[in-house]
Enzyme design. Structure first.
Site, PDB file in Angstrom:
ATOM      1  CG  ASP A   1      -2.302  -0.361   1.010  1.00  0.00           C
ATOM      2  OD1 ASP A   1      -2.662  -0.574  -0.156  1.00  0.00           O
ATOM      3  OD2 ASP A   1      -3.061  -0.461   1.988  1.00  0.00           O
TER       4      ASP A   1
ATOM      5  CD  GLU B   1      -4.995   3.961  -1.394  1.00  0.00           C
ATOM      6  OE1 GLU B   1      -5.385   4.027  -0.228  1.00  0.00           O
ATOM      7  OE2 GLU B   1      -5.729   4.236  -2.365  1.00  0.00           O
TER       8      GLU B   1
END
Length: 301
Positions: free
Chosen positions: A178, A221
């Site tokens: 992430d 993301e």
């Protein structure tokens, strides 16, 4: 795979564009644009000899209903030899292959045009129809924003590599990562800058992976990498390289410099995962642990 541990901090500003696609005109010299990212994904619009305008207004030849797009954003015109694009004083600018359009400039087959958060591909030449269908097929496997594989393709690859590793008793590792606190990037600088940062983060990470590794964007993301024939020790080394290169890079989008980090969760095929989903869940749990321990770290599970 290059070692990034001794590399100095650096700044990057552009992502290499991916070439080659088309649309629905058959005669040589005709052209079109195809929506690669944004509303009406996959839509194509033929660019004729008359001025072709792009913008938020419904009166444009290609209307794009998006706040980041101006009412009259950009215009494509043609001559007997070429097509040209110009910005119409838009708020957020028009870009061709990540370069801002400051004056009328010629377009080449395969050029990527960015208006607001939308990405278009310009197609021209004799094989537009075939190239258009090739691009639509590519959109089924590639994330248009970052130009790495998408979640759908990664799911198929995970099942394929899991089964192959089980059959031939070969090692397989899975990384999930992430971008840390990415919402703060969007809140501070806007989604246009956020999109640019994601593109550059993906490009930096992909460069540090082997050709046979499978790298994909699997969430807003969130990225994932499959490392065939790599055990836990090798995966940890790879994860640390990815973490360090992101941490040491200043990502520059439209003169805005952004520093960010990533958290990575790693797992390897060792008999505990009964199916591909279980392997993914273990990597996801390791990622959660990395984030709960303060982020910007690599954790295995």
């Amino acid at each position: 795979m290059g070692d990034s541990r001794d590399r100095p901090s650096k700044t990057i500003t552009a992502v290499e564009p991916v070439r080659g696609v088309t649309s629905g005109a058959r005669r040589r010299g005709e052209a079109c644009v195809v929506v690669l990212y944004g509303p009406e994904l996959g839509k194509r619009a033929t660019v004729g000899r008359a001025a072709f305008q792009i913008g938020r207004s419904s009166k444009n030849e290609l209307p794009i209903d998006q706040e980041s797009v101006s009412r009259h954003h950009a215009r494509i015109t043609s001559s007997t030899r070429a097509h040209y694009i110009e910005d119409l004083g838009s708020t957020n600018g028009t870009f061709v292959n990540d370069e801002r359009v400051t004056e009328k400039r010629p377009l080449r087959d395969g050029d990527q045009i960015k208006v607001g958060r939308s990405i278009l591909k310009f197609m021209s030449g004799a094989n537009i129809e075939a190239n258009y269908h090739e691009e639509i097929y590519r959109l089924m496997t590639v994330d248009a924003l970052t130009q790495v594989y998408n979640k759908r393709y990664f799911g198929e690859a995970l099942e394929r590599e899991y089964n192959r590793s089980q059959r031939y008793k070969r090692e397989l590792s899975l990384l999930l990562c992430d971008v840390d606190h990415f919402k703060k990037v969007n809140d501070a600088h806007g989604h246009l800058v956020g999109d640019g940062v994601l593109r550059q983060v993906a490009a930096e990470m992909k460069q540090r992976l082997r050709e046979q590794d499978i790298f994909a964007r699997v969430g807003g993301e969130e990225f994932a990498a499959l490392l065939p024939e790599v055990g836990l020790e090798g995966a940890l080394v790879t994860g640390e390289k990815l973490r360090k290169i992101v941490e040491s890079t200043a990502f520059v989008v439209e003169q805005v410099s952004v520093r960010t980090t990533i958290s990575i969760g790693i797992t390897t095929l060792d008999g505990r995962a009964k199916d591909p989903s279980a392997l993914y869940e273990r990597a996801d749990a390791a990622l959660y642990e990395a984030k709960s321990k303060g982020r910007n770290r690599v954790t295995s599970g």
